[in-house]
Design a protein around this motif. Sequence first.
Motif, PDB file in Angstrom:
ATOM      1  N   LEU A 145      -3.622  23.906  62.199  1.00 52.76           N
ATOM      2  CA  LEU A 145      -3.486  24.936  63.240  1.00 52.76           C
ATOM      3  C   LEU A 145      -3.908  24.389  64.609  1.00 52.76           C
ATOM      4  O   LEU A 145      -3.271  24.681  65.633  1.00 52.76           O
ATOM      5  N   ILE A 146      -4.958  23.585  64.616  1.00 43.64           N
ATOM      6  CA  ILE A 146      -5.400  22.977  65.875  1.00 43.64           C
ATOM      7  C   ILE A 146      -4.296  22.098  66.453  1.00 43.64           C
ATOM      8  O   ILE A 146      -3.975  22.181  67.635  1.00 43.64           O
ATOM      9  N   ARG A 147      -3.691  21.266  65.587  1.00 42.76           N
ATOM     10  CA  ARG A 147      -2.615  20.401  66.081  1.00 42.76           C
ATOM     11  C   ARG A 147      -1.447  21.224  66.628  1.00 42.76           C
ATOM     12  O   ARG A 147      -0.884  20.906  67.664  1.00 42.76           O
ATOM     13  N   GLU A 148      -1.107  22.302  65.912  1.00 46.27           N
ATOM     14  CA  GLU A 148       0.009  23.155  66.338  1.00 46.27           C
ATOM     15  C   GLU A 148      -0.291  23.819  67.684  1.00 46.27           C
ATOM     16  O   GLU A 148       0.545  23.830  68.584  1.00 46.27           O
ATOM     17  N   ARG A 149      -1.490  24.350  67.835  1.00 48.51           N
ATOM     18  CA  ARG A 149      -1.793  25.147  69.022  1.00 48.51           C
ATOM     19  C   ARG A 149      -2.235  24.341  70.232  1.00 48.51           C
ATOM     20  O   ARG A 149      -2.325  24.860  71.326  1.00 48.51           O
ATOM     21  N   MET A 150      -2.551  23.064  70.029  1.00 51.28           N
ATOM     22  CA  MET A 150      -2.911  22.274  71.207  1.00 51.28           C
ATOM     23  C   MET A 150      -1.663  21.672  71.843  1.00 51.28           C
ATOM     24  O   MET A 150      -1.718  21.066  72.911  1.00 51.28           O
ATOM     25  N   ALA A 151      -0.496  21.885  71.209  1.00 47.14           N
ATOM     26  CA  ALA A 151       0.757  21.393  71.783  1.00 47.14           C
ATOM     27  C   ALA A 151       1.089  22.173  73.044  1.00 47.14           C
ATOM     28  O   ALA A 151       0.591  23.265  73.274  1.00 47.14           O
ATOM     29  N   SER A 152       1.900  21.579  73.892  1.00 46.97           N
ATOM     30  CA  SER A 152       2.414  22.272  75.074  1.00 46.97           C
ATOM     31  C   SER A 152       3.853  21.823  75.253  1.00 46.97           C
ATOM     32  O   SER A 152       4.138  20.634  75.302  1.00 46.97           O
ATOM     33  N   GLU A 153       4.753  22.791  75.301  1.00 45.81           N
ATOM     34  CA  GLU A 153       6.179  22.472  75.418  1.00 45.81           C
ATOM     35  C   GLU A 153       6.455  21.694  76.694  1.00 45.81           C
ATOM     36  O   GLU A 153       7.250  20.768  76.721  1.00 45.81           O
ATOM     37  N   HIS A 154       5.775  22.081  77.764  1.00 43.12           N
ATOM     38  CA  HIS A 154       6.144  21.569  79.083  1.00 43.12           C
ATOM     39  C   HIS A 154       5.230  20.473  79.621  1.00 43.12           C
ATOM     40  O   HIS A 154       5.650  19.683  80.457  1.00 43.12           O
ATOM     41  N   ALA A 155       3.977  20.468  79.194  1.00 41.27           N
ATOM     42  CA  ALA A 155       3.025  19.558  79.826  1.00 41.27           C
ATOM     43  C   ALA A 155       2.379  18.635  78.790  1.00 41.27           C
ATOM     44  O   ALA A 155       1.334  18.955  78.219  1.00 41.27           O
ATOM     45  N   PRO A 156       3.001  17.473  78.533  1.00 43.97           N
ATOM     46  CA  PRO A 156       2.489  16.555  77.499  1.00 43.97           C
ATOM     47  C   PRO A 156       1.081  16.043  77.775  1.00 43.97           C
ATOM     48  O   PRO A 156       0.388  15.617  76.854  1.00 43.97           O
ATOM     49  N   ARG A 157       0.635  16.121  79.025  1.00 41.09           N
ATOM     50  CA  ARG A 157      -0.729  15.714  79.332  1.00 41.09           C
ATOM     51  C   ARG A 157      -1.745  16.516  78.513  1.00 41.09           C
ATOM     52  O   ARG A 157      -2.805  16.012  78.149  1.00 41.09           O
ATOM     53  N   ILE A 158      -1.409  17.772  78.223  1.00 37.81           N
ATOM     54  CA  ILE A 158      -2.355  18.654  77.520  1.00 37.81           C
ATOM     55  C   ILE A 158      -2.703  18.137  76.119  1.00 37.81           C
ATOM     56  O   ILE A 158      -3.880  17.923  75.819  1.00 37.81           O
ATOM     57  N   PRO A 159      -1.699  17.921  75.223  1.00 35.07           N
ATOM     58  CA  PRO A 159      -2.088  17.389  73.908  1.00 35.07           C
ATOM     59  C   PRO A 159      -2.688  15.983  73.971  1.00 35.07           C
ATOM     60  O   PRO A 159      -3.533  15.643  73.134  1.00 35.07           O
ATOM     61  N   GLU A 160      -2.287  15.175  74.966  1.00 35.43           N
ATOM     62  CA  GLU A 160      -2.888  13.839  75.095  1.00 35.43           C
ATOM     63  C   GLU A 160      -4.396  13.930  75.295  1.00 35.43           C
ATOM     64  O   GLU A 160      -5.182  13.305  74.581  1.00 35.43           O
ATOM     65  N   VAL A 161      -4.779  14.745  76.280  1.00 35.66           N
ATOM     66  CA  VAL A 161      -6.204  14.881  76.604  1.00 35.66           C
ATOM     67  C   VAL A 161      -6.962  15.522  75.443  1.00 35.66           C
ATOM     68  O   VAL A 161      -8.041  15.073  75.055  1.00 35.66           O
ATOM     69  N   THR A 162      -6.365  16.577  74.877  1.00 36.27           N
ATOM     70  CA  THR A 162      -7.027  17.290  73.789  1.00 36.27           C
ATOM     71  C   THR A 162      -7.224  16.388  72.578  1.00 36.27           C
ATOM     72  O   THR A 162      -8.308  16.350  71.986  1.00 36.27           O
ATOM     73  N   ALA A 163      -6.163  15.650  72.226  1.00 37.35           N
ATOM     74  CA  ALA A 163      -6.236  14.788  71.039  1.00 37.35           C
ATOM     75  C   ALA A 163      -7.302  13.718  71.211  1.00 37.35           C
ATOM     76  O   ALA A 163      -8.025  13.391  70.263  1.00 37.35           O
ATOM     77  N   HIS A 164      -7.407  13.195  72.428  1.00 36.04           N
ATOM     78  CA  HIS A 164      -8.406  12.162  72.688  1.00 36.04           C
ATOM     79  C   HIS A 164      -9.795  12.628  72.255  1.00 36.04           C
ATOM     80  O   HIS A 164     -10.573  11.878  71.664  1.00 36.04           O
ATOM     81  N   LEU A 165     -10.069  13.899  72.540  1.00 32.45           N
ATOM     82  CA  LEU A 165     -11.398  14.424  72.267  1.00 32.45           C
ATOM     83  C   LEU A 165     -11.502  14.969  70.841  1.00 32.45           C
ATOM     84  O   LEU A 165     -12.459  14.711  70.111  1.00 32.45           O
ATOM     85  N   ILE A 166     -10.459  15.715  70.441  1.00 36.40           N
ATOM     86  CA  ILE A 166     -10.550  16.487  69.196  1.00 36.40           C
ATOM     87  C   ILE A 166     -10.368  15.585  67.974  1.00 36.40           C
ATOM     88  O   ILE A 166     -10.833  15.910  66.878  1.00 36.40           O
ATOM     89  N   GLU A 167      -9.697  14.452  68.173  1.00 35.71           N
ATOM     90  CA  GLU A 167      -9.507  13.542  67.046  1.00 35.71           C
ATOM     91  C   GLU A 167     -10.471  12.353  67.109  1.00 35.71           C
ATOM     92  O   GLU A 167     -10.278  11.350  66.432  1.00 35.71           O
ATOM     93  N   ALA A 168     -11.496  12.487  67.948  1.00 32.80           N
ATOM     94  CA  ALA A 168     -12.413  11.366  68.132  1.00 32.80           C
ATOM     95  C   ALA A 168     -13.477  11.322  67.045  1.00 32.80           C
ATOM     96  O   ALA A 168     -14.475  10.625  67.160  1.00 32.80           O
ATOM     97  N   GLY A 169     -13.273  12.084  65.981  1.00 33.55           N
ATOM     98  CA  GLY A 169     -14.218  12.005  64.871  1.00 33.55           C
ATOM     99  C   GLY A 169     -15.452  12.875  65.051  1.00 33.55           C
ATOM    100  O   GLY A 169     -16.532  12.552  64.586  1.00 33.55           O
TER     101      GLY A 169
END
Lengths: 333, 333
Positions: free
Chosen positions: A28-52
């Motif tokens: 659900l986190i992966r699904e909802r951190m997506a952004s149709e228009h602004a790819p910067r959003i999942p990039e920044v979020t993933a950096h932090l949220i998948e950092a273990g």
Amino acid sequence: MSLDEKATKPHDRLAEALAADMDQVNALIRERMASEHAPRIPEVTAHLIEAGGKRLRPMLTLAAARLCGYAGPYHVHLAATVEFIHTATLLHDDVVDESTQRRGRPTANLLWDNKSSVLVGDYLLARAFQLMTDTDNMRVLNILSNASAVIAEGEVLQLTAAQDLRTDESIYLQVIRGKTAALFSAATEVGAVIAAAPEDQVKALYDYGDSLGIAFQMADDLLDYGGSTVSIGKNVGDDFRERKLTLPVIKAVAKADAEERAFWSRVIEQGDQRDGDLDHALELMHRHGALEATRAEALGWSERARHALRLLPDQPLRGMLADLADYVVERVR
Amino acid sequence: MSLDEKATKPHDRLAEALAADMDQVNALIRERMASEHAPRIPEVTAHLIEAGGKRLRPMLTLAAARLCGYAGPYHVHLAATVEFIHTATLLHDDVVDESTQRRGRPTANLLWDNKSSVLVGDYLLARAFQLMTDTDNMRVLNILSNASAVIAEGEVLQLTAAQDLRTDESIYLQVIRGKTAALFSAATEVGAVIAAAPEDQVKALYDYGDSLGIAFQMADDLLDYGGSTVSIGKNVGDDFRERKLTLPVIKAVAKADAEERAFWSRVIEQGDQRDGDLDHALELMHRHGALEATRAEALGWSERARHALRLLPDQPLRGMLADLADYVVERVR
């Protein structure tokens, strides 16, 4: 409980017991951190949220809901909500503190810029509230919006109370409730609420999260001065260098004579720190029993957390939560 | 309608018609922006919120609710919510844009610091969600959390789409929906929803707010290049100097030959601006009819806003909203 189970960390045992739920939370986190228009959003979020990160907060929500017998789907939404609020807070904190490292990696504000951290944090907060509305439960929205206000208020208070020797233990408690305990207690409380648990269990899980968060933060603040035993890889004295008024300092200042007070004023209020000042600060803390008193308080809050659980069903999850309360202070025991 | 009434600005007539409601909104704003523990919060908030903003967005909510016959108390909460979200956005925008002036006064990030602006913005967002839960209406929470996500997403998109000549009109529309129209349309829609209006009226008020916001922002972007008539005190070319890809530039770039494209690439993408570049940019816009085409689009959205109102009760408030749709493009007519 077997010896083997005893040897595993309570956090890992919780993760194992809640693995299926946690898989759903991560999806659900992966699904909802997506952004149709602004790819910067999942990039920044993933950096932090998948950092273990340890996903401690969402696990508290899942554990609370399951312990109260919840069988519906929405504890997953609430756990993801809690993680989004936490992540948004970290993004904004790193801007406010001008941090360059988090979880051993460069911070988002360093890799991208402050602008992205501020705006992606805002996006995650909005997403968190969207997720909550999915549950169609107004009470959880109320609890989590209250927690968000307490978090922001605590941060502002820390900003203004920092470097002011008049900061006392009650202000310190407000600051760490905002910084840590407010989201812990909201995480456990909404788990109970979504499960429609009886009010005494809702209250018990709120108390557990609140006490756990306070114990956790006090232990952290004590460890910053080396704790009562060995170091844990954290640099001793970071808070001192940043002139933060944490509990060990507050307790030492409260017992300071005129000369000691002048020392604290120079190093904390005026920020004039010289070689040997940290050692002298530690000496003053030892002289006045400030570290020992902080340790006693942390253990007291841990005990309160454990005690709050007595009102909950006697199940394996309850045992793990109780062990978690011990674990957060184990580093200073 | 008398000549006198006609002469008064529609915004002022709305303010007069909604004065009693607006007094309640202002009282609620003052009450909820307080903080027991952190006086910095109301200081920063008051600086911005009492700086003589026109309260256009909360007025839209009040007007929509009243027009749909609402007689309850919660349009006041929603209007205050909308103003809090707007204020939080302004605080964060000024940090992101490194602005030093807003409404003719120094910005909060200049008077205090970026930290305070980020954290007080977070506090106001949390307060906004608390206010919404008071209404006990899940649909308005859903609308306003969606709007918050679109606002943040639009800002991130602007960050990444800025200074990139590939930005087209559809991206521009997404950006200004986020920047302006999303909160306008949410403001009017929640007014209709809290009044339990029929779905066609809810939709009509959403469309009105969306079109009004787009018309407003397009007119603003046109005025930044002097509009089609006289200047309005705003510095011509601010967006040009900040290398923002607004509609007049996008339209001129779309019709540019190779030499003109090289010019736009130099001044916008590379930011290498020299004396006379603004004049040359204006000349290119005139040559390709970019300003005239922007003006036509702004007027078209204004007309769409007016048209959406046909489904609503024929009352004085409807007339004022229709006049407001004319008014936002009057500066470029």
